[in-house]
Design a protein around this motif. Structure first.
Motif, PDB file in Angstrom:
ATOM      1  N   GLU A 147     -74.681 -11.313  59.132  1.00  0.00           N
ATOM      2  CA  GLU A 147     -75.640 -12.567  58.438  1.00  0.00           C
ATOM      3  C   GLU A 147     -76.120 -12.238  57.374  1.00  0.00           C
ATOM      4  O   GLU A 147     -75.233 -11.208  56.886  1.00  0.00           O
ATOM      5  CB  GLU A 147     -77.088 -12.028  59.270  1.00  0.00           C
ATOM      6  N   SER A 180     -79.148 -19.701  56.155  1.00  0.00           N
ATOM      7  CA  SER A 180     -78.641 -20.896  56.866  1.00  0.00           C
ATOM      8  C   SER A 180     -77.631 -21.440  56.033  1.00  0.00           C
ATOM      9  O   SER A 180     -78.522 -21.971  54.859  1.00  0.00           O
ATOM     10  CB  SER A 180     -79.346 -21.326  58.147  1.00  0.00           C
ATOM     11  N   ASP A 181     -77.157 -22.119  56.978  1.00  0.00           N
ATOM     12  CA  ASP A 181     -75.657 -22.135  55.674  1.00  0.00           C
ATOM     13  C   ASP A 181     -76.378 -24.096  55.031  1.00  0.00           C
ATOM     14  O   ASP A 181     -77.334 -25.193  56.056  1.00  0.00           O
ATOM     15  CB  ASP A 181     -74.721 -23.712  56.781  1.00  0.00           C
TER      16      ASP A 181
END
Length: 224
Positions: A181, A207-208
């Motif tokens: 991550e 997160s993207d």
């Protein structure tokens, strides 16, 4: 949206500096359309979602390679952006960073080309595969890859990302890999760090597409 923006950017470039080279023959937008189609054709079922190619080899004829010579770096960069955006729109998983190679192929005739796509894992870092890699997109569109070393953001010249924003602390925040991550942590800044508009407490997995706000500056995280 991604491919349309790609075409519009290339059209502006072709109308400007490269207008003379692209009055006829193979057009750059054809390569963008074929590359995203290659992603769709070669996608396969993964554990959680569809996996698409992330490494592309674009073969051009000697004549077209010559025409594209001064434009090749820009074209490779735009094709890379088109592939990243297409992957986000289609929710494709990529096993490593997106890379585009533009190659000269003596066997190709003028106007003909081929694009070969493959899944290529990123390099191992600290025993972790490259699938969890990502990058920070700055306001000017440039990218800073999140690799082995933490990406430190602040006003000091020695920071990985130096910002002139007076509302940013000297060492404001850092983004680093943590296993598979990528996490962001505030470094005790005066004005704090926000993720998608919400104050960051301790550290947070990114997160993207997450937006980081430091002072009046905004950065975007994009997973590979």
């Amino acid at each position: 949206m991604g491919l349309q923006e790609f075409e519009q950017r290339l059209e502006r470039l072709v109308e400007g500096v490269f207008a003379k080279a692209f009055r006829a023959g193979l057009q750059p937008v054809e390569l963008g359309r074929r590359l995203t189609r290659e992603m769709d054709l070669l996608r396969r079922v993964g554990v959680n979602r569809l996996i698409a190619p992330n490494h592309f080899m674009v073969d051009l004829s000697p004549e077209d390679s010559e025409r594209f010579a001064q434009f090749s770096d820009v074209l490779a960069r735009e094709l890379t952006e088109a592939a990243r955006e297409h992957a986000r729109i289609e929710h494709y998983e990529l096993v490593g960073p997106v890379e585009v190679e533009i190659r000269r192929n003596a066997r190709m005739r003028a106007g003909r080309y081929q694009i070969l796509g493959e899944m290529r894992e990123g390099e191992m870092r600290d025993g972790v595969g490259g699938g969890g890699a990502g990058s920070l997109v700055l306001a000017d569109g440039s990218r800073i890859a999140v690799g082995t070393d933490p990406v430190v953001i602040g006003r000091l010249p020695e920071c990985t990302v130096m910002l002139s924003d007076p509302n940013v602390s000297r060492r404001h925040a850092e983004v680093r890999r943590q296993g598979a991550e990528v996490v962001v942590r505030d470094l005790g800044s005066t004005n704090g760090t926000r993720v998608n508009g919400l104050p960051l407490r301790d550290e947070q997995v990114l997160s993207d597409g997450d937006e980081l706000s430091l002072g009046t500056t905004h950065l975007r995280f994009e997973a590979s």
